[in-house]
Write a protein that holds these residues in place. Structure first.
Motif: not given
Length: 143
Positions: A111-112, A107-108, A104-105
């Protein structure tokens, strides 16, 4: 593992009982099934049970005390094994959770990064202009 020494014992019955106690506590029975009770001790020593219950009660009491200690050790060892399995299960669960959080990290972070590039493109600034700048700090008077 010798729990009771044979030195100083001249009575053959006592010597047999002591040898049987040592064998049972070392988990190496010759005649009995290895359970730590007075009946199996009599079988292991090849003597009648009454020798233990009426004639040599000191050896019977000593055997029962040692057997209780052995049982406590075995229970603690079994509990430690159960605790180990529980810890292994928890470790595997935490590792799965950690892998999930790491994905998840990632992916984030992507995205950022994408949002920062899109914002820079939409605002007409290039990537170098979008860098964060630090502002000078105002000095606060000491109290």
């Amino acid at each position: 593992m010798t729990v009771l020494p044979l030195d100083g014992e001249h009575d053959p019955v006592r010597r047999e009982i002591i040898a049987a106690i040592n064998r049972l506590l070392a988990c190496t029975p010759h005649r009995s099934n290895g359970r730590l009770n007075v009946t199996q001790l009599a079988i292991e020593a090849d003597v009648k049970r009454w020798h233990l219950t009426h004639q040599h009660t000191d050896l019977k009491d000593r055997f029962q005390a040692e057997a209780a200690q052995e049982e406590t050790k075995r229970m603690k060892a079994a509990q430690t094994g159960d605790d180990l399995e529980e810890l292994k299960r928890q470790n595997a669960e935490l590792r799965r959770h950690c892998r999930h959080l790491e994905s998840r990290l990632e992916i984030y972070a992507m995205a950022l990064n994408q949002l920062a590039l899109e914002h820079a493109a939409l605002s007409g600034r290039d990537a170098d202009a979008a860098k964060v700048r630090t502002l000078p700090r105002r000095r606060q008077p000491l109290p």
